[in-house]
Design a protein around this motif. Structure first.
Motif: not given
Length: 145
Positions: A6, A45, A48-50, A52, A68, A72
């Motif tokens: 990603r 951001q 928090y993305r990491e 998740r 990614t 998804n």
């Protein structure tokens, strides 16, 4: 050099690792932002993305082998449980369902194929599968009359 998954390049991977490690050690957002030359909102951001992603990768290790977008699409189209058994992702019906999802084309299917191969699962030829699912139709001329 292996796949970056990603991450767009090795610098972005190093930056997210630095953000994650600094936050784990108790640094405040402003200090992390200064160290990474990023704004506080972008640092938060990214962090928090990491978080998740790492949670998902812990539950479904296969996600580390795909991008990614591909992850998804699989989650939204086939359900998150599909990531638990990647062997089924190479089936023609699953690939067809993925290809019919908005924003999906050969790049996503190629990413899935390469991810399966790198993870040690049976892969498929993306071009062959794509052509089998969507055969080209030749136009026939009507007879001159």
């Amino acid at each position: 050099m292996g796949r970056l998954g990603r991450y767009t390049d090795s610098n972005s991977r190093q930056r997210i690792d630095l953000i994650f490690e600094m936050r784990r050690k108790g640094y405040v957002w402003a200090e992390i932002g200064e160290a990474c030359q990023m704004g506080i909102a972008n640092v938060q951001q990214a962090y928090y993305r990491e978080c998740r992603f790492r949670k998902t990768a812990f539950e479904y290790p296969f996600v580390e082998y795909i991008g990614t977008h591909t992850c998804n699409v699989i989650r939204k189209c086939l359900g998150e449980q599909a990531l638990a058994d990647p062997r089924k992702l190479g089936g023609q019906e699953n690939i067809k369902a993925i290809l019919c999802w908005p924003g999906v084309g050969t790049k996503t299917i190629r990413d899935l194929s390469e991810g399966l191969q790198e993870a040690g699962y049976e892969s498929f030829d993306p071009d062959e599968v794509y052509n089998r699912i969507f055969p080209s139709r030749t136009r026939r001329r009507s007879p001159a009359g």
